[in-house]
Design an enzyme around this catalytic site. Structure first.
Site, mmCIF file in Angstrom:
data_model
loop_
_atom_site.group_PDB
_atom_site.id
_atom_site.type_symbol
_atom_site.label_atom_id
_atom_site.label_comp_id
_atom_site.label_asym_id
_atom_site.label_seq_id
_atom_site.Cartn_x
_atom_site.Cartn_y
_atom_site.Cartn_z
ATOM 1 N N GLU A 148 -19.171 7.335 110.822
ATOM 2 C CA GLU A 148 -19.082 5.875 110.726
ATOM 3 C C GLU A 148 -17.861 5.323 111.445
ATOM 4 O OE1 GLU A 148 -19.244 4.993 106.570
ATOM 5 O OE2 GLU A 148 -21.371 5.439 106.429
ATOM 6 N N GLU A 302 -27.718 9.454 105.763
ATOM 7 C CA GLU A 302 -27.290 9.352 104.366
ATOM 8 C C GLU A 302 -28.108 8.284 103.656
ATOM 9 O OE1 GLU A 302 -23.176 8.330 103.841
ATOM 10 O OE2 GLU A 302 -22.497 9.716 105.379
HETATM 11 C C1 GAL Z 1 -20.955 6.485 103.514
HETATM 12 C C2 GAL Z 1 -19.984 7.531 104.010
HETATM 13 C C3 GAL Z 1 -19.929 8.702 103.064
HETATM 14 C C4 GAL Z 1 -19.765 8.234 101.654
HETATM 15 C C5 GAL Z 1 -20.897 7.302 101.328
HETATM 16 C C6 GAL Z 1 -20.947 6.844 99.909
HETATM 17 O O1 GAL Z 1 -20.802 5.271 104.131
HETATM 18 O O2 GAL Z 1 -20.326 7.997 105.282
HETATM 19 O O3 GAL Z 1 -18.852 9.536 103.449
HETATM 20 O O4 GAL Z 1 -18.543 7.583 101.551
HETATM 21 O O5 GAL Z 1 -20.827 6.197 102.175
HETATM 22 O O6 GAL Z 1 -20.056 5.840 99.614
#
Ligand code: GAL
Length: 682
Positions: A148, A302
């Site tokens: 990110e 994710e």
């Molecule tokens: C995403 C990030 C993860 C984790 C997740 C949950 O944006 O890439 O590392 O932080 O959010 O909050």
């Protein structure tokens, strides 16, 4: 990333946070859950390089081997989003500086300045080490560069880099002063060294300065990505490369630009709401991801299995049973290659210890892990969706597009706007939401793209528009397209200089109107139109210059002024929407516009919470239907139900929360043969 007959399934795996006894249990549970992919090492810099230049890789060697033995592929990350503490102490000049001058230090994550040579060099070094050490490893499937991208920094190092960027953009100080209109408030620059990044200042900053800083910061992040892409491509030219975008709220880079640097787009996506708006959100993220990836299948890097932090509300919220699978079907319908999660097992400590993983704190004997195992089995039955369309076309074939544009986003954040209520994201979301409820699929585009695949292009709140972009939309309409342009769009050029003669001046000819005055509305204030609908946020004094008025304002100083207009141009038509229409009115307008343009739904039953999307894969087409409604919904289909593994022809009734994945055998419905209602996943 995908084999052509396998969807990916798994998540971020952080074995360096756990004792080795846990690793074997992890692999056993992964196999039980049908996991075939893990993302390794996303934030493992301090585990991999505990002291500058000294690598400890035995743990990664071991787990890569174990995963390979278990037949689980690895998406190997570079850990560069989180430099370790030694880095900040050794290179304080490479730490990020806020606009108020405060220099941040380690203790959280993302503490680096993307302009700092020491950071860039350290990031390239660890990337090279990983590429050289693991480039030939049998488990390696894909590079996940950084996590990110999004860090923005001020301070001396950034000032220097900003000046270099500005020189390249403007060539001379004279051109820069003209572009930024610096004679206003005595901001004329006499030497490049006088220019700083837009720091905390006494009153309103110069909007063009702020916009250019955002562009510069975005270019810097793209350059950071380029550094790493260059390293891994040199060592492993055949291993695909991605970086994960945080959608849609994290906007410090231009997604189109970053997408051009990598082989495939991936996104991280979290629900924004507990109600059906969360499903609208899933569709929106997926539509963006697919569009950024040129219509090709993309990676859901994710999502959350259950509990998600809602920082605004100050609490976590849990997804109800079955929602995970429903959301996953939405992503699949719109081109995802499978589903990965943050994360496999949640840490016992650390800032996100209550964010839901695949294996929760309560262990495998849990509702979440059972759903994870079921979802893994479900995806195993849907492997044929993974094949890219045999005709080389996009996975979804949409005829409607909306403009997604970073400059539009950033300009509405510059604080020089007629109302603080102008939000690019909100305007785009409103348009997308209206189409979602209407059951019409759509893609994101830029005005400079080839628009010939579309019948309708929506331009919600794109303030800064170049002459080239305006001409591109004009040509699209002349050649038979339909454009819908929202209020205030095109009121400045790309440098944020107000166009003279008419607001929305870039599109005034196309729209056949002149917008003479702006009348933004106070919070809670509305205008009523003569078709009985209302709008808020915005109203304006419009004169017709060839367009016809479809609705007028009633009452107040703008009584009788056109609020929605239509202008026939060449073989097409251009609409203008002069207020922020209430959701129902916007939906009706867009439904009418797309119907007149001849656009149809992927399935006639789609809409009002029954999501039906056609995905092209291999030589075939697949209908994915999800019932988000509270009542059973019927649709007529003809094909093979992949989940039940049986042919279905005729009317299918989906219970609330149920879904269907169908390999279509024909597009024309056969005589109805009722089948049992499909029940939702418990
Ligand atoms: C995403 C990030 C993860 C984790 C997740 C949950 O944006 O890439 O590392 O932080 O959010 O909050």
């Amino acid at each position: 990333m995908t084999e052509d007959n396998e969807l990916v399934y798994g998540g971020d795996y952080n074995p360096d946070q756990w004792p080795r006894e846990t690793w074997d249990e992890d692999i056993r549970l992964m196999r039980q859950a049908h996991v075939n992919r893990v993302t390794l090492g996303v934030f493992s810099w301090s585990s991999l390089e505990p002291r500058e230049g000294e690598y400890e890789v035995e743990w990664l060697d071991t787990i890569m081997d174990k995963l390979a033995d278990a037949g689980i592929g690895v998406v190997l990350a570079t850990p560069t989003a989180s430099p370790p503490p030694w880095f900040s102490l050794a290179h304080p000049e490479a730490l990020p500086v806020r606009p108020d001058g405060v220099r941040l230090v380690h203790g959280s994550r993302d503490t680096y300045n993307p302009a700092a040579p020491a950071y860039r060099e350290a990031a390239v070094r660890i990337t090279r080490m990983l590429a050289e050490r693991y480039g030939q490893h049998p488990a390696l499937r894909m590079w996940h560069l950084h996590n990110e991208y999004g860090t923005v920094s001020h301070g001396p190092v950034s000032d220097e880099a900003f000046r270099v960027w500005l020189r390249a953009r403007y060539g001379t100080l004279e051109a820069l002063n003209a572009a930024w209109w610096t004679a206003f408030w005595s901001q004329g620059y006499g030497a490049w060294e006088e220019i700083l990044t837009p720091r905390a200042t006494q009153y309103l900053p110069n909007p063009a300065h702020v916009l250019d800083f955002k562009r510069f910061s975005a270019d810097l992040l793209r350059d950071c990505l380029r550094d790493q892409v260059e390293v891994v491509r040199a060592v492993t030219p055949d291993v695909p490369v991605t970086t994960n975008f945080m959608l849609p709220s994290w906007h410090h880079y231009d997604e189109w630009d970053l997408a051009a640097e990598i082989d495939t787009v991936s996104i991280d996506h979290y629900p924004a709401a507990r109600d059906v708006e969360g499903e609208v959100h899933a569709a929106f993220g997926a539509d963006l991801a697919r569009s950024f990836n040129g219509g090709r299948p993309w990676t859901l890097m994710e999502q959350a299995t259950s509990t998600v932090y809602d920082y605004a509300a100050g609490r976590i919220f849990a997804k109800e049973p079955g929602r995970l699978e429903r959301n996953t079907m939405q992503y699949l319908a719109r081109g995802a290659t499978g589903s990965l999660f943050f994360q496999w097992r949640n840490g016992r400590g650390g800032a996100e210890m209550f964010h839901s993983p695949m294996v929760p704190h309560t262990g495998p004997d849990s509702r979440v892990f059972r759903e994870i195992c079921d979802l893994g089995a479900t995806l195993g039955r849907l492997g044929e969706l993974a094949a890219p369309p045999a005709d080389g076309g996009p996975v979804n074939r949409n005829r409607v597009a909306f403009v997604w544009d970073s400059t539009a986003w950033w300009s509405s954040e510059t604080r020089a706007m007629p109302t603080d209520d102008l939000s690019f994201l909100d305007a785009v979301r409103a348009a997308h939401r209206a189409l979602w409820w209407e059951g019409i699929g759509c893609d994101a585009v830029r005005l400079g793209d080839d628009l010939s695949a579309y019948d309708v292009v929506l331009v919600p709140s794109k303030l800064a528009v170049s002459d080239d972009e305006a001409q591109a939309l004009h040509r699209f309409v002349e050649q038979g397209g339909t454009a819908v342009v929202w209020y205030f769009a095109g009121s400045t050029d790309e440098l944020l200089r107000v166009r003279q003669g008419s607001f929305s001046g870039a599109f005034a000819d196309l729209l056949g109107i002149r917008v003479e005055e702006l009348h933004p509305l106070a919070p809670g204030e509305t205008v009523t139109l003569d078709d009985g609908t209302t709008g808020d946020c915005w109203s304006q004094l419009v004169q017709l210059r060839g367009a016809e008025a479809l609705a007028h304002v009633t009452g107040g100083v703008l009584d009788g002024v056109p609020a929605i207009t239509r202008h026939d141009v060449g073989a097409g038509a251009a609409y203008h929407v002069g207020t922020r229409l209430e959701p129902g009115a916007l939906r009706r307008l867009l439904a009418d516009v797309v119907a007149r343009a001849g656009v149809t739904r992927d399935h006639p039953a789609a809409g009002d919470g029954l999501e039906v999307v056609r995905r092209h894969a291999g030589p075939g087409t697949y209908l994915l239907a999800v019932n988000h409604d509270e009542v059973p919904r019927a649709l007529t289909v003809d094909g093979h139900d992949l989940l039940a593994d049986r042919p279905v022809a005729g009317e299918v009734v989906l219970a609330p929360g149920a879904h269907l994945v169908l390999r279509e055998t024909a597009r024309t419905p056969l005589p109805a043969r009722p089948v049992d209602p499909v029940q939702p996943t418990p």
